[in-house]
Design an enzyme around this catalytic site. Structure first.
Site, PDB file in Angstrom:
ATOM      1  N   THR A  71       4.630  -0.054  -0.450  1.00  0.00           N
ATOM      2  CA  THR A  71       5.066  -0.764   0.745  1.00  0.00           C
ATOM      3  C   THR A  71       6.208  -1.693   0.385  1.00  0.00           C
ATOM      4  OG1 THR A  71       4.312  -1.953   2.717  1.00  0.00           O
ATOM      5  CG2 THR A  71       3.519  -2.758   0.593  1.00  0.00           C
ATOM      6  N   HIS A  73       7.924  -5.635   1.061  1.00  0.00           N
ATOM      7  CA  HIS A  73       7.794  -7.009   1.537  1.00  0.00           C
ATOM      8  C   HIS A  73       9.176  -7.642   1.576  1.00  0.00           C
ATOM      9  CE1 HIS A  73       3.498  -6.687   1.096  1.00  0.00           C
ATOM     10  NE2 HIS A  73       3.581  -6.498  -0.209  1.00  0.00           N
ATOM     11  N   CYS A 164       2.973   3.287   2.768  1.00  0.00           N
ATOM     12  CA  CYS A 164       1.528   3.489   2.622  1.00  0.00           C
ATOM     13  C   CYS A 164       1.187   4.953   2.362  1.00  0.00           C
ATOM     14  CB  CYS A 164       0.774   2.953   3.843  1.00  0.00           C
ATOM     15  SG  CYS A 164       1.113   1.213   4.184  1.00  0.00           S
TER      16      CYS A 164
END
EC number: 2.3.1.181
Length: 213
Positions: A71, A73, A164
């Site tokens: 993922t 961020h 994901c």
């Protein structure tokens, strides 16, 4: 429960704080704590993640001791790391994950966004795509890592991965759905206000709990 706003912090620095807190919670010397923060841009991948889901070989990916796959961020995304003693709350990891989903669904609803669970998947979704990811690590029945809720963050970096582990997974944010900026501080306050009560309602402390092994 203690709630700490860490502002914007590198992933590795936040991990060190979590590990210190988790050791204290397991030993009974630190309170359960919810860390709320943003990360500078960083890609992370969980224990069972597949490197084939990193589509751009030029990006740096940090390995994380959590569940889930790869993922992204970045600034404008609210990250929450609850350090929780599941050993005193019934040792039900599945229920804990559902609590995190319920929390984020309720927060999204507060801002006028209808979000939901998807069968067989962890996280929360909208008609426009995935709104939040969840990946948790557990050691001695104390949790680390947690959730990442897209608020105002850029979405283009997700195109360098299969988020994901899902091919062609659409990603969205509160601001993208609403067509206006959503103050991150307002979302942070909503999460901080809701989480302790929801956790105590869904996973209350047991009168007697086994000590962490």
């Amino acid at each position: 429960m203690m709630i700490r706003d860490l502002g914007k912090l590198e992933f590795e620095a936040a991990l060190a704080i979590q590990e210190q807190l988790a050791a204290g919670v397991a030993a009974g010397t630190s309170p359960e704590t919810l860390l709320l923060l943003e990360h500078p841009p960083v890609y992370t991948i969980g224990r069972g993640g597949c490197r084939e889901n990193v589509l751009d070989p030029g990006i740096r990916v940090v390995e994380a001791n959590r569940g889930g796959d790869v993922t992204f961020h970045g600034p404008g995304q609210l990250v929450g790391y609850p350090v929780i003693d599941l050993g005193r709350r019934g040792r039900d990891l599945h229920r804990y994950l559902r609590i995190l989903e319920e929390l984020l669904i309720n927060v999204a609803a507060e801002f006028g966004v209808a979000a939901r669970r998807e069968p067989g998947r962890t996280g929360i979704w909208t008609d426009g795509g995935k709104l939040a990811s969840i990946g948790v690590g557990v050691r001695r029945w104390v949790t680390m890592h947690g959730f990442a809720l897209n608020v105002t963050n850029e979405l283009a970096p997700f195109r360098s991965i299969n988020p994901c582990g899902i091919v062609a997974c659409p990603i969205t944010s509160l601001s993208a759905i609403l067509g206006r900026p959503v103050p991150l501080g307002d979302v942070r306050r909503s999460v901080a206000g809701r989480f302790p009560f929801l956790l105590d309602e869904r996973l209350p402390f047991l009168e007697t709990a086994e000590p962490a092994p």
